[in-house]
Design an enzyme around this catalytic site. Structure first.
Site, PDB file in Angstrom:
ATOM      1  N   HIS A  55       1.352  -0.842  -0.076  1.00 57.75           N
ATOM      2  CA  HIS A  55       0.526  -0.363  -0.237  1.00 57.75           C
ATOM      3  C   HIS A  55       0.931   1.328  -0.094  1.00 57.75           C
ATOM      4  O   HIS A  55       1.816   1.105   0.147  1.00 57.75           O
ATOM      5  CB  HIS A  55      -0.742   0.273   1.305  1.00 57.75           C
ATOM      6  CG  HIS A  55      -0.113   0.299   2.817  1.00 57.75           C
ATOM      7  ND1 HIS A  55      -0.521  -1.092   3.586  1.00 57.75           N
ATOM      8  CD2 HIS A  55       0.558   1.181   3.023  1.00 57.75           C
ATOM      9  CE1 HIS A  55       0.765  -0.776   4.480  1.00 57.75           C
ATOM     10  NE2 HIS A  55       1.007   0.039   4.417  1.00 57.75           N
TER      11      HIS A  55
HETATM   12  C1  T46 Z   1       2.717   0.014   6.901  1.00 58.21           C
HETATM   13  C2  T46 Z   1       3.073  -0.780   7.109  1.00 58.21           C
HETATM   14  C3  T46 Z   1       4.786  -0.172   6.646  1.00 58.21           C
HETATM   15  C4  T46 Z   1      -4.373  -0.993  13.614  1.00 58.21           C
HETATM   16  O1  T46 Z   1      -5.285  -1.246  13.838  1.00 58.21           O
HETATM   17  N1  T46 Z   1      -3.418  -0.092  13.970  1.00 58.21           N
HETATM   18  C5  T46 Z   1      -1.968   0.604  13.734  1.00 58.21           C
HETATM   19  O2  T46 Z   1      -2.119   1.886  13.313  1.00 58.21           O
HETATM   20  C6  T46 Z   1      -2.003   0.120  12.176  1.00 58.21           C
HETATM   21  C7  T46 Z   1      -0.238   0.002  12.025  1.00 58.21           C
HETATM   22  C8  T46 Z   1      -2.833  -1.487  11.993  1.00 58.21           C
HETATM   23  N2  T46 Z   1      -4.363  -1.287  11.864  1.00 58.21           N
HETATM   24  C9  T46 Z   1      -4.956  -2.738  12.096  1.00 58.21           C
HETATM   25  C10 T46 Z   1      -4.941  -2.735  10.299  1.00 58.21           C
HETATM   26  C11 T46 Z   1      -5.522  -3.799  10.437  1.00 58.21           C
HETATM   27  O3  T46 Z   1      -6.366  -4.862  10.745  1.00 58.21           O
HETATM   28  O4  T46 Z   1      -3.596  -4.203  12.176  1.00 58.21           O
HETATM   29  C12 T46 Z   1      -3.963  -4.720  11.199  1.00 58.21           C
HETATM   30  C13 T46 Z   1      -2.796  -4.934  10.019  1.00 58.21           C
HETATM   31  O5  T46 Z   1      -2.112  -4.148   9.594  1.00 58.21           O
HETATM   32  P1  T46 Z   1      -1.713  -3.724   8.155  1.00 58.21           P
HETATM   33  O6  T46 Z   1      -2.415  -5.250   7.120  1.00 58.21           O
HETATM   34  O7  T46 Z   1      -2.130  -2.675   7.638  1.00 58.21           O
HETATM   35  O8  T46 Z   1      -0.055  -4.015   7.879  1.00 58.21           O
HETATM   36  P2  T46 Z   1       0.908  -4.122   7.378  1.00 58.21           P
HETATM   37  O9  T46 Z   1       2.226  -4.365   7.742  1.00 58.21           O
HETATM   38  O10 T46 Z   1       0.715  -4.771   5.669  1.00 58.21           O
HETATM   39  O11 T46 Z   1       1.297  -2.511   6.789  1.00 58.21           O
HETATM   40  C14 T46 Z   1       1.313  -1.589   8.505  1.00 58.21           C
HETATM   41  C15 T46 Z   1       0.741  -0.171   8.850  1.00 58.21           C
HETATM   42  O12 T46 Z   1      -0.390  -0.700   8.758  1.00 58.21           O
HETATM   43  C16 T46 Z   1       1.407   0.412   6.868  1.00 58.21           C
HETATM   44  O13 T46 Z   1       0.970   1.694   7.472  1.00 58.21           O
HETATM   45  O14 T46 Z   1       3.651   1.350   6.480  1.00 58.21           O
HETATM   46  O15 T46 Z   1       3.045  -1.477   8.473  1.00 58.21           O
END
Ligand code: T46
Length: 138
Positions: A55
């Site tokens: 993303h």
């Molecule tokens: C990024 C990369 C480097 C939350 O509720 N609060 C938060 O602050 C974050 C970061 C995530 N979440 C929830 C949203 C999803 O349900 O945690 C779950 C996993 O998040 P996501 O699938 O977006 O994780 P990554 O590892 O793909 O991405 C993360 C960050 O979300 C993103 O901003 O830049 O790490």
């Protein structure tokens, strides 16, 4: 390296403080980290073969530091791509807004610390690559 490439890959050198007892790192907003830190999260226990991210953010800026272990990060500004290894607690990478990013090849001991300029906001995410390309070209 072109000037665009150097905009894409911006390392943050993190001074190691410490003495003969060991090391200590202090991260302060608007000093080492080039924004006010509104949120801190960390990613760990990523299963072998799993990739994350995929993303870009509309406005969010972040600094990612692998405080233990390593992972590979792909950065893509819509024109150029770069792959970097995050493998040191003394080295952070700036993930600017409107930079598509993916994390791959997590070591089993990887702890990826992320300092973010804003609170969590799902509406700030661009999760479709085609939407990202449209946005960077408008
Ligand atoms: C990024 C990369 C480097 C939350 O509720 N609060 C938060 O602050 C974050 C970061 C995530 N979440 C929830 C949203 C999803 O349900 O945690 C779950 C996993 O998040 P996501 O699938 O977006 O994780 P990554 O590892 O793909 O991405 C993360 C960050 O979300 C993103 O901003 O830049 O790490």
């Amino acid at each position: 390296m072109s000037s665009k490439q150097s905009d894409l890959v911006q390392w943050i050198e993190i001074p190691k403080l410490g003495d003969d007892r060991g090391s200590l790192v202090a991260l302060e907003g608007n000093k080492i980290v080039p924004f006010d830190i509104e949120r801190v999260y960390y990613i760990f226990g990523t299963k072998p073969g799993v990739a994350r991210g995929f993303h870009a953010h509309k406005a969010l800026k972040q600094v990612a530091i692998c405080i233990t272990g390593k992972c590979k990060m792909l950065l893509d500004n819509g024109i150029e791509k770069a792959e970097v290894w995050l493998d040191s607690p003394a080295k952070g990478i700036l993930i600017n807004h409107l930079v598509w990013h993916e994390m791959h090849e997590f070591s089993t001991d990887c702890v990826l610390l992320v300092l973010a300029s804003e609170h969590y906001d799902e509406s700030d995410y661009i999760r479709e690559y085609s939407d990202f390309i449209t946005r960077v070209n408008t």
